[in-house]
Design a protein around this motif. Structure first.
Motif, mmCIF file in Angstrom:
data_model
loop_
_atom_site.group_PDB
_atom_site.id
_atom_site.type_symbol
_atom_site.label_atom_id
_atom_site.label_comp_id
_atom_site.label_asym_id
_atom_site.label_seq_id
_atom_site.Cartn_x
_atom_site.Cartn_y
_atom_site.Cartn_z
ATOM 1 N N ALA A 121 0.809 -1.227 0.000
ATOM 2 C CA ALA A 121 0.000 0.000 0.000
ATOM 3 C C ALA A 121 0.837 1.270 0.000
ATOM 4 N N ILE A 122 2.166 1.155 0.063
ATOM 5 C CA ILE A 122 3.003 2.360 0.169
ATOM 6 C C ILE A 122 2.886 3.229 -1.075
ATOM 7 N N VAL A 123 3.118 2.617 -2.250
ATOM 8 C CA VAL A 123 3.085 3.400 -3.491
ATOM 9 C C VAL A 123 1.714 4.012 -3.729
ATOM 10 N N PRO A 124 0.609 3.275 -3.597
ATOM 11 C CA PRO A 124 -0.701 3.929 -3.738
ATOM 12 C C PRO A 124 -0.936 5.036 -2.728
ATOM 13 N N ALA A 125 -0.421 4.878 -1.511
ATOM 14 C CA ALA A 125 -0.605 5.919 -0.491
ATOM 15 C C ALA A 125 0.126 7.194 -0.886
ATOM 16 N N VAL A 126 1.350 7.077 -1.347
ATOM 17 C CA VAL A 126 2.111 8.267 -1.746
ATOM 18 C C VAL A 126 1.463 8.922 -2.958
ATOM 19 N N THR A 127 1.018 8.098 -3.929
ATOM 20 C CA THR A 127 0.388 8.653 -5.128
ATOM 21 C C THR A 127 -0.896 9.386 -4.789
ATOM 22 N N SER A 128 -1.705 8.808 -3.924
ATOM 23 C CA SER A 128 -2.978 9.450 -3.558
ATOM 24 C C SER A 128 -2.755 10.756 -2.811
ATOM 25 N N SER A 129 -1.740 10.784 -1.967
ATOM 26 C CA SER A 129 -1.502 11.996 -1.177
ATOM 27 C C SER A 129 -1.018 13.163 -2.027
ATOM 28 N N ARG A 130 -0.488 12.880 -3.213
ATOM 29 C CA ARG A 130 0.023 13.949 -4.076
ATOM 30 C C ARG A 130 -1.060 14.605 -4.918
ATOM 31 N N GLN A 131 -2.242 14.002 -5.004
ATOM 32 C CA GLN A 131 -3.321 14.589 -5.792
ATOM 33 C C GLN A 131 -3.898 15.811 -5.072
ATOM 34 N N THR A 132 -4.263 16.787 -5.867
ATOM 35 C CA THR A 132 -4.892 17.987 -5.292
ATOM 36 C C THR A 132 -6.324 17.677 -4.878
ATOM 37 N N VAL A 133 -6.837 18.521 -4.006
ATOM 38 C CA VAL A 133 -8.212 18.329 -3.537
ATOM 39 C C VAL A 133 -9.190 18.480 -4.691
ATOM 40 N N LEU A 134 -8.935 19.464 -5.576
ATOM 41 C CA LEU A 134 -9.830 19.697 -6.691
ATOM 42 C C LEU A 134 -9.870 18.500 -7.629
ATOM 43 N N ALA A 135 -8.697 17.926 -7.930
ATOM 44 C CA ALA A 135 -8.654 16.761 -8.822
ATOM 45 C C ALA A 135 -9.357 15.564 -8.203
ATOM 46 N N SER A 136 -9.231 15.431 -6.898
ATOM 47 C CA SER A 136 -9.886 14.296 -6.227
ATOM 48 C C SER A 136 -11.397 14.443 -6.233
ATOM 49 N N LEU A 137 -11.899 15.679 -5.999
ATOM 50 C CA LEU A 137 -13.336 15.887 -5.942
ATOM 51 C C LEU A 137 -13.988 15.820 -7.318
ATOM 52 N N THR A 138 -13.287 16.310 -8.351
ATOM 53 C CA THR A 138 -13.862 16.314 -9.702
ATOM 54 C C THR A 138 -13.617 15.005 -10.438
ATOM 55 N N GLY A 139 -12.717 14.165 -9.920
ATOM 56 C CA GLY A 139 -12.440 12.890 -10.592
ATOM 57 C C GLY A 139 -11.444 13.029 -11.728
ATOM 58 N N ARG A 140 -10.856 14.223 -11.904
ATOM 59 C CA ARG A 140 -9.876 14.393 -12.968
ATOM 60 C C ARG A 140 -8.543 13.795 -12.554
ATOM 61 N N ARG A 141 -7.915 13.134 -13.491
ATOM 62 C CA ARG A 141 -6.636 12.481 -13.186
ATOM 63 C C ARG A 141 -5.458 13.389 -13.478
ATOM 64 N N GLY A 142 -5.650 14.341 -14.369
ATOM 65 C CA GLY A 142 -4.554 15.222 -14.689
ATOM 66 C C GLY A 142 -3.507 14.528 -15.537
ATOM 67 N N VAL A 143 -2.417 15.191 -15.756
ATOM 68 C CA VAL A 143 -1.310 14.655 -16.555
ATOM 69 C C VAL A 143 -0.267 14.092 -15.612
ATOM 70 N N ARG A 144 -0.018 12.816 -15.745
ATOM 71 C CA ARG A 144 0.935 12.147 -14.851
ATOM 72 C C ARG A 144 2.105 11.649 -15.675
ATOM 73 N N ARG A 145 3.271 11.999 -15.269
ATOM 74 C CA ARG A 145 4.482 11.559 -15.948
ATOM 75 C C ARG A 145 5.145 10.462 -15.115
ATOM 76 N N SER A 146 5.627 9.471 -15.827
ATOM 77 C CA SER A 146 6.320 8.394 -15.123
ATOM 78 C C SER A 146 7.681 8.866 -14.642
ATOM 79 N N SER A 147 8.162 8.232 -13.616
ATOM 80 C CA SER A 147 9.449 8.615 -13.024
ATOM 81 C C SER A 147 10.580 8.349 -13.995
ATOM 82 N N ARG A 148 11.501 9.316 -14.081
ATOM 83 C CA ARG A 148 12.675 9.145 -14.937
ATOM 84 C C ARG A 148 13.856 8.564 -14.168
#
Length: 951
Positions: free
Chosen positions: A411-438
């Motif tokens: 659950a570590i990776v999902p927890a860190v990913t979820s905590s980085r989302q903005t409140v607006l993106a979470s409430l509207t369901g928008r995922r935004g642009v996500r870039r993979s780690s380089r």
């Protein structure tokens, strides 16, 4: 502290309710984590329960006695022993001289007033409902309180009269007899009645009968000797009980009379190594498992546990990620009401904690229940009774904590990913642009290069397998770290694909957070399978090249050495009747002494014979030395290498099944063995010996046979480096032309020629050529006929090399396929749950119903195909490295054998590298195709009707 506690308590409550709301996903993750915990906990309970304490072990070994006395067979000279009495040696150092041998009167060492029980063991062929059965016979007054604990009575009673016996339950099951039945040993008119059944707690699968002392073995030996056969050996120990027991000092005093002692008091309180004189002698140190070996075992255990946890995390992580995304509105509300990122991380981590704790409790409880319920089956499988049902709470707690840790790590990776989302993106369901780690792909590439370099060093420079294995593991972890980037590279191929596979591939690339772990899990399982399969197939090819056939293909041999060949006629008749026989060649062996003597001259009144190799034909490297020196030390390394190519050193003389080198038969044997030599048939007709060994013939073309009537004198002479005394007989011989394969037969003589030479013979068996390969049913019938005879028949049907890796490869392929389909199915189910809105949109714009089913199948197939391709590439390399390392090690050993003068006994190493294309084809084609079809079949064509606002 109060805020921290309350925030985590709230997070756990939210996670618990979320897990209960989505029972299907929660049960899937719980099962993945709980199953390994169940298996490891059950293994821990089984092993701990099967480990006996010193007291429990003594009860099964010596009953209620204080000690067991055992004759060391050193003619009464003082000995030194280990505290458990299992190992002993004469106290005096005899150097190169032979140790004294002979019995000791153990009865003279018993303390005054001691209670003594004799415990004698031998063997006999007993009549059963099916025929005869070779059975251990134990003469022990089992009903005596001193013997309590050695035998466990199950039914009836122990024998009280001379004509009564008790039998183990396994013997009754095998023999078809029961309590109340009668049995008798072969060759004896005495009949015994079975009055009880028992078991040996340490060996539940033993065929044994128990009789009173002197009631069975002595009468049976007299009957056997009366028939002219050799009586089986009998070993006797003594159970001794005396007030105060036997201390270590008392044991050492008894050792001075040539008797070894297993003492209860000593084993319960063993002396220090410094107080054991035997450990002070050179070569007798108390070797325990070294710290290096223990470290290696712990490292191996840690690696297995780590890989298992990694596999579970890779499979369970996407489930937590999808769960977090489906709860993103709830998480957004937490942030909108003042919750920080740490609170959101705590909620997602609590999901892993809740599932981990539930899996730990479930796995541990099920392990306790199943192990206790299956205890009788486990005991039967292990062949011994548990000492007690031993539960180690700390060990079970440690195993359970692994489940909790696994859940948190997943659950570590999902927890860190979820905590980085903005409140607006979470409430509207928008995922935004996500870039993979380089950074992660670069780290993975570095690990891949480092691991590859280590594996390359291990395979080309070092001889350590662990270096190759460690380097391969690091490289595989590097590939796992590069999986997200590799998934992106796969996505570039989507432009050439039709609609459904293109959508599936783009969805996999867009959602790498759930695709990459599933692909990595498949990669790890397939890589291990391909590595083991490649190594197994290569080893199979090596064994096939090194295989030496005992007979021509389809030929049969059935030989009986014991009892002077008494059962040979019955064996010949059974094979002739049940097998499709073409030619039968009967053979005898030369016997020295009584008819029942073994070929090795064991027993009183028995001797042996041998074919004398002329001195001129002996290999200089192995020539006998009167001083007992190693003859090869006279030569330099270059001379030893040169002599290894000498024909005298390449001749491997010796007997066929211990017959001393001379088989008694006729020309039919040549036909069965496929030897075509007109001169050989003519020589047999003229009464000559047909020799297949060039070294046996002297200058006059004769073979010399030495008959040794006194085996003990011969053994003593050989220990002194002198030839064994015996009578020499020179026989005219014929050397078979060419270099035919005689399948171990060194020389052949007809029965008439052997009789004329004064050699006594007894039946040995027969060789057969077959019209066709016998069927499995015919073999089973013959096995049953031979089992009824109760004889030790050396039966062999030449089928050629039969590899064992085919089953291994099939099991590995099935295992990898199941993991692949499981991981791909998990990823597909999560993809459907994650992309439900997209599927509803497709339906709304007019996509046919089959698109949903087709898309699901391709989503599953894409994940399986990517994982299988990467895993196959990652698995072949470590197998190649291990084979190269093994080739270097075998080549080094061969070079050393050439330097030592033993090169003629071996051949240059052949270590092939074979890729199991069938396994790879099944993994690359069938497994992804099967996964796609299965996912398509279980997916509904139509989804639920959605409201406009949900589209």
């Amino acid at each position: 502290m109060k805020n921290w506690f309350h925030s985590w308590r709230a997070a756990v409550r939210i996670a618990r309710r979320d897990a209960w709301r989505y029972k299907g996903r929660s049960f899937l993750v719980l099962a993945m984590i709980a199953l390994p915990i169940l298996g490891v906990s059950a293994v821990d309970l089984t092993l701990r329960s099967s480990e006996l304490s010193a007291s429990e072990s003594l009860d099964r070994m010596i009953g209620a006695a204080d000690a067991r006395f055992n004759d060391a067979a050193v003619a009464g000279v003082p000995i030194l022993q280990t505290p458990d009495g299992e190992m002993h040696t004469p106290a005096k150092d005899y150097g190169d001289k032979a140790w004294p041998g002979g019995p000791t009167d153990v009865t003279k060492t018993f303390p005054a007033g001691a209670v003594v029980l004799t415990d004698s063991s031998g063997s006999a062929k007993l009549t059963t409902a099916h025929g005869l059965l070779q059975t251990e016979v134990r003469e022990l007054k089992a009903a005596d309180p001193v013997a309590r604990g050695i035998l466990t009575l199950l039914d009836g009673r122990f024998p009280e009269k001379a004509d009564e016996v008790a039998a183990t339950s396994h013997f009754l099951e095998t023999s078809g007899l029961k309590v109340g039945s009668a049995l008798s040993p072969r060759g004896s008119d005495t009949t015994y009645r079975i009055v009880g059944s028992y078991e040996l707690p340490n060996d539940l699968k033993t065929d044994q009968v128990n009789a009173l002392p002197g009631a069975f073995l002595a009468p049976y030996a007299k009957a056997v000797e009366k028939a002219g056969l050799t009586a089986p050996g009998v070993s006797t120990t003594y159970l001794v009980k005396t007030p105060g027991g036997f201390t270590w000092n008392m044991v050492q005093q008894i050792n001075t009379k040539g008797v070894a002692v297993t003492s209860r008091a000593v084993l319960l309180d063993p002396p220090a190594d410094s107080e054991v004189p035997l450990y002070q002698k050179d070569g007798w140190a108390n070797f325990e498992t070294s710290s290096g070996a223990q470290a290696a075992e712990l490292a191996a255990l840690g690696t297995v546990v780590g890989l298992a946890m990694l596999e579970i995390c890779l499979l369970a992580g996407p489930a937590f990620a999808v769960g977090a995304r489906r709860s993103r509105r709830q998480l957004g509300l937490v942030g909108a009401n003042g919750g920080s990122r740490s609170h959101i991380r705590a909620i997602v981590l609590s999901g892993g904690l809740v599932i981990g704790v539930a899996a730990a409790v479930t796995g541990t409880v099920l392990a306790l229940i199943l192990t206790f319920a299956l205890q009788p089956l486990l005991e039967d499988a292990m062949g011994q009774r548990f000492g007690s049902f031993d539960i180690r709470p700390l060990e079970l707690l440690a195993i359970a904590l692994l489940a909790v840790l696994t859940g948190l790590l997943a659950a570590i990776v999902p927890a860190v990913t979820s905590s980085r989302q903005t409140v607006l993106a979470s409430l509207t369901g928008r995922r935004g642009v996500r870039r993979s780690s380089r950074v992660l792909p670069l780290v993975g590439l570095g690990a891949l290069l480092l691991g590859g370099a280590i594996a390359l060093y291990g395979s080309l420079v070092s001889d350590q397998f662990v270096i190759v294995a460690g380097g391969s593991a690091i490289a595989e972890l590097g590939v796992v770290a590069m999986t997200p980037a590799l998934v992106g590279l796969f996505g570039r191929t989507g432009r050439w694909l039709p609609l459904s596979p293109r959508l599936a591939l783009r969805d996999a690339v867009r959602n790498r957070g759930r695709t990459a772990p599933a692909v990595a899990a498949v990669l790890a399982a397939v890589a291990g399978t391909v590595a083991v399969s490649t190594y197994a197939a290569s080893d199979d090819a090596q064994q096939a090249a090194e295989y030496t056939a005992r007979l021509p293909h389809g030929a049969v041999s059935a030989l009986v050495v014991e009892d002077g060949g008494r059962d040979v006629p019955a064996v010949r008749e059974a094979v002739q009747r049940l097998f499709p026989i073409d030619t039968r060649a009967d053979v005898n062996r030369v016997s020295v002494g009584k008819p029942g003597c073994s070929p090795y001259g064991e027993g009183a009144g028995c001797g042996r014979y041998e074919i004398v190799i002329p001195p001129a034909n002996e290999c200089p490297l192995w020539a006998r030395s009167d001083r007992g020196e190693d003859p090869s030390e006279k030569f330099s390394k270059e001379e030893r290498r040169k002599l290894a190519e000498d024909w005298r050193c390449q001749e491997h003389s010796g007997g066929f099944y211990g017959d001393g080198g001379l088989l008694v038969g006729d020309a039919k044997l040549l036909n069965v063995l496929g030897i075509e030599d007109a001169g050989a048939e003519k020589a047999l007709a003229e009464g000559k010996v047909v020799s297949f060994s060039k070294a046996q013939l002297d200058r006059n073309g004769k073979v010399t046979v030495k008959v040794i009537t006194d085996t003990e004198k011969a053994l003593k002479a050989e220990q002194e480096g002198k030839p064994a005394p015996g009578t020499l007989t020179a026989l005219p011989a014929h050397q078979v032309s060419g270099d035919p394969n005689s399948y171990g037969v060194q020389a052949l003589i007809t029965p008439a020629a052997a009789k004329a030479a004064g050699l006594s013979t007894v039946p040995l068996g027969s060789f057969y050529s077959t019209e066709r390969m016998p069927t499995a049913e015919q073999r089973q019938k013959l096995d049953g006929e031979i089992a009824k005879l109760g004889s030790d028949v050396d039966f062999h049907l030449e089928e050629g090399f039969v590899g064992e890796s085919s089953i291994v490869l099939l099991v590995l392929t099935v295992f990898a396929g199941l993991v692949t389909i499981g991981a791909a199915g998990i990823a597909t189910g999560l993809a459907q749950a994650d992309a439900e809105a997209d599927l509803k949109t497709l339906s709304a714009v007019g996509a046919p119903p089959r698109v949903r089913r087709t898309l699901s199948g391709f989503q599953c197939g894409v994940v399986a195909a990517m994982g299988v391709i990467l895993g196959s590439a990652a698995g072949v390399l470590p197998a190649i490295g291990l084979r190269l390392t093994e080739e270097r090690e075998r080549l080094r050993f061969y070079e050393e054998s050439l330097d030592e003068g033993w090169g003629a006994m071996s051949s240059p190493p052949y270590v092939p590298i074979v890729v199991p294309w069938e396994t790879l084809a099944a993994l690359l084609v069938l497994v992804p195709l099967g996964a796609a079809l299965l996912a398509a079949l279980v997916t509904r064509s139509r989804g639920a009707v959605a409201r406009r606002a949900a589209i």
